[in-house]
Design a protein around this motif. Structure first.
Motif, PDB file in Angstrom:
ATOM      1  N   GLU A 128       0.748  -1.269   0.038  1.00 55.08           N
ATOM      2  CA  GLU A 128       0.069   0.173   0.038  1.00 55.08           C
ATOM      3  C   GLU A 128       0.755   1.201   0.214  1.00 55.08           C
ATOM      4  N   ALA A 129       1.979   1.268   0.674  1.00 53.61           N
ATOM      5  CA  ALA A 129       2.765   2.587   0.753  1.00 53.61           C
ATOM      6  C   ALA A 129       4.255   2.490   0.220  1.00 53.61           C
ATOM      7  N   GLY A 130       4.728   1.369  -0.029  1.00 48.48           N
ATOM      8  CA  GLY A 130       6.200   1.076  -0.325  1.00 48.48           C
ATOM      9  C   GLY A 130       7.053   1.246   0.886  1.00 48.48           C
ATOM     10  N   LEU A 131       6.542   0.877   2.013  1.00 48.16           N
ATOM     11  CA  LEU A 131       7.240   1.017   3.335  1.00 48.16           C
ATOM     12  C   LEU A 131       7.990  -0.421   3.673  1.00 48.16           C
ATOM     13  N   ILE A 132       9.029  -0.669   3.762  1.00 45.86           N
ATOM     14  CA  ILE A 132       9.791  -1.687   4.137  1.00 45.86           C
ATOM     15  C   ILE A 132      10.160  -1.612   5.556  1.00 45.86           C
ATOM     16  N   VAL A 133       9.390  -2.555   6.500  1.00 50.42           N
ATOM     17  CA  VAL A 133       9.674  -2.595   7.888  1.00 50.42           C
ATOM     18  C   VAL A 133      11.189  -3.191   8.226  1.00 50.42           C
ATOM     19  N   GLU A 134      11.703  -2.425   8.916  1.00 47.14           N
ATOM     20  CA  GLU A 134      12.983  -2.864   9.594  1.00 47.14           C
ATOM     21  C   GLU A 134      12.859  -3.260  11.103  1.00 47.14           C
ATOM     22  N   GLY A 135      13.178  -4.591  11.425  1.00 50.18           N
ATOM     23  CA  GLY A 135      13.086  -4.800  12.847  1.00 50.18           C
ATOM     24  C   GLY A 135      11.852  -5.293  13.129  1.00 50.18           C
ATOM     25  N   ARG A 136      11.706  -5.420  14.628  1.00 50.44           N
ATOM     26  CA  ARG A 136      10.335  -5.984  15.079  1.00 50.44           C
ATOM     27  C   ARG A 136       9.058  -4.982  15.250  1.00 50.44           C
ATOM     28  N   LEU A 137       7.978  -5.252  14.978  1.00 48.95           N
ATOM     29  CA  LEU A 137       6.663  -4.420  14.988  1.00 48.95           C
ATOM     30  C   LEU A 137       6.496  -4.188  16.622  1.00 48.95           C
ATOM     31  N   ALA A 138       5.742  -3.194  17.191  1.00 52.27           N
ATOM     32  CA  ALA A 138       5.424  -3.202  18.516  1.00 52.27           C
ATOM     33  C   ALA A 138       3.779  -3.269  18.544  1.00 52.27           C
ATOM     34  N   LEU A 139       3.245  -4.274  19.032  1.00 51.50           N
ATOM     35  CA  LEU A 139       1.869  -4.220  19.098  1.00 51.50           C
ATOM     36  C   LEU A 139       1.424  -3.142  20.279  1.00 51.50           C
ATOM     37  N   LEU A 140       0.578  -2.536  19.881  1.00 55.84           N
ATOM     38  CA  LEU A 140      -0.255  -1.316  20.598  1.00 55.84           C
ATOM     39  C   LEU A 140      -1.390  -1.620  21.395  1.00 55.84           C
ATOM     40  N   SER A 141      -2.382  -2.192  20.436  1.00 55.20           N
ATOM     41  CA  SER A 141      -3.611  -2.465  21.075  1.00 55.20           C
ATOM     42  C   SER A 141      -4.466  -3.436  19.973  1.00 55.20           C
ATOM     43  N   VAL A 142      -5.564  -3.937  20.654  1.00 55.96           N
ATOM     44  CA  VAL A 142      -6.266  -4.973  20.015  1.00 55.96           C
ATOM     45  C   VAL A 142      -7.680  -4.443  20.151  1.00 55.96           C
ATOM     46  N   HIS A 143      -8.542  -4.492  18.793  1.00 55.64           N
ATOM     47  CA  HIS A 143      -9.872  -3.951  18.816  1.00 55.64           C
ATOM     48  C   HIS A 143     -10.841  -5.127  18.172  1.00 55.64           C
ATOM     49  N   SER A 144     -12.100  -4.984  18.847  1.00 53.21           N
ATOM     50  CA  SER A 144     -13.219  -5.651  18.052  1.00 53.21           C
ATOM     51  C   SER A 144     -13.732  -4.767  17.093  1.00 53.21           C
ATOM     52  N   ASN A 145     -13.981  -5.339  15.884  1.00 51.06           N
ATOM     53  CA  ASN A 145     -14.856  -4.462  14.803  1.00 51.06           C
ATOM     54  C   ASN A 145     -16.066  -5.189  14.601  1.00 51.06           C
ATOM     55  N   GLU A 146     -16.817  -5.606  15.649  1.00 55.46           N
ATOM     56  CA  GLU A 146     -18.260  -6.186  15.397  1.00 55.46           C
ATOM     57  C   GLU A 146     -19.051  -5.305  14.897  1.00 55.46           C
ATOM     58  N   ARG A 147     -18.888  -3.865  15.169  1.00 50.96           N
ATOM     59  CA  ARG A 147     -19.878  -3.053  14.617  1.00 50.96           C
ATOM     60  C   ARG A 147     -20.011  -3.136  12.948  1.00 50.96           C
ATOM     61  N   HIS A 148     -18.927  -3.343  12.490  1.00 51.62           N
ATOM     62  CA  HIS A 148     -19.029  -3.541  10.794  1.00 51.62           C
ATOM     63  C   HIS A 148     -18.832  -4.997  10.323  1.00 51.62           C
ATOM     64  N   PHE A 149     -18.271  -5.909  11.202  1.00 49.20           N
ATOM     65  CA  PHE A 149     -18.082  -7.212  10.540  1.00 49.20           C
ATOM     66  C   PHE A 149     -18.140  -8.337  11.814  1.00 49.20           C
ATOM     67  N   ARG A 150     -19.129  -9.267  11.814  1.00 50.85           N
ATOM     68  CA  ARG A 150     -19.456 -10.027  12.804  1.00 50.85           C
ATOM     69  C   ARG A 150     -17.976 -10.619  13.155  1.00 50.85           C
ATOM     70  N   GLY A 151     -17.402 -10.926  14.379  1.00 50.92           N
ATOM     71  CA  GLY A 151     -16.219 -11.816  14.623  1.00 50.92           C
ATOM     72  C   GLY A 151     -14.901 -11.302  14.265  1.00 50.92           C
ATOM     73  N   ASP A 152     -14.895  -9.854  13.814  1.00 48.15           N
ATOM     74  CA  ASP A 152     -13.764  -9.339  13.202  1.00 48.15           C
ATOM     75  C   ASP A 152     -12.806  -8.585  14.350  1.00 48.15           C
ATOM     76  N   HIS A 153     -11.526  -8.531  14.101  1.00 49.23           N
ATOM     77  CA  HIS A 153     -10.602  -7.918  15.371  1.00 49.23           C
ATOM     78  C   HIS A 153      -9.582  -7.428  14.363  1.00 49.23           C
ATOM     79  N   VAL A 154      -9.049  -6.173  15.142  1.00 48.83           N
ATOM     80  CA  VAL A 154      -7.987  -5.480  14.400  1.00 48.83           C
ATOM     81  C   VAL A 154      -6.988  -5.339  15.401  1.00 48.83           C
TER      82      VAL A 154
END
Length: 157
Positions: A76-102
């Motif tokens: 999507e952006a031409g961005l190449i990740v270097e190193g590890r990612l840091a998990l910030l948060s987990v969200h339920s997306n039930e409002r838009h799609f049953r059983g979805d999490h982001v």
């Protein structure tokens, strides 16, 4: 001692898993908060959605969430990740799609190159997280307020 349940379990397990998948179906998406050396965040405009969004997408079968985000950022952006990612948060997306999490990850180390996906993303831009474009999607504003303004992390997307 072996019970009748332990003897039939190898035969009933596939049925149990099929029922569990049908009744507890879940999808998983990822979004990335990429922050450059000037403190700006990367946002994208899709060709099929209104407004600016954090880049990301769905986790495909056989992929880890991190691998999915690394792929999406490059596409999507031409961005190449270097190193590890840091998990910030987990969200339920039930409002838009049953059983979805982001899952939302922060990316501080990366290099930029050409996007590998064309046709899905209309624009890519870097913005001060405290001065976002007017048409930034509500969920993107909420996530950035959680990261940069100390807002409480919402359970829902």
């Amino acid at each position: 001692m072996t019970t009748w349940r332990t003897r039939i379990e190898p035969f009933t397990r596939p049925l149990f898993f099929a029922v569990a998948r049908a009744s507890r179906g879940m999808t998983l998406g990822v979004r990335g908060v990429a922050v450059d050396a000037h403190g700006r965040v990367l946002l994208v405009k899709h060709t099929y959605l209104h407004g600016w969004w954090l880049p990301g997408g769905g986790v495909e079968r056989g992929q880890t969430a991190e691998d999915a985000l690394i792929r999406e950022m490059r596409e999507e952006a031409g961005l190449i990740v270097e190193g590890r990612l840091a998990l910030l948060s987990v969200h339920s997306n039930e409002r838009h799609f049953r059983g979805d999490h982001v899952l939302v990850y922060r990316i501080d180390r990366f290099t930029l190159t050409d996007r590998t996906s064309h046709g899905e993303i209309a624009e890519v831009g870097w913005f001060d997280p405290h001065h976002l474009p007017e048409d930034t999607h509500r969920a993107t504003r909420d996530r950035l307020a959680e990261v940069f303004a100390g807002a409480d992390r919402a359970a829902s997307w």
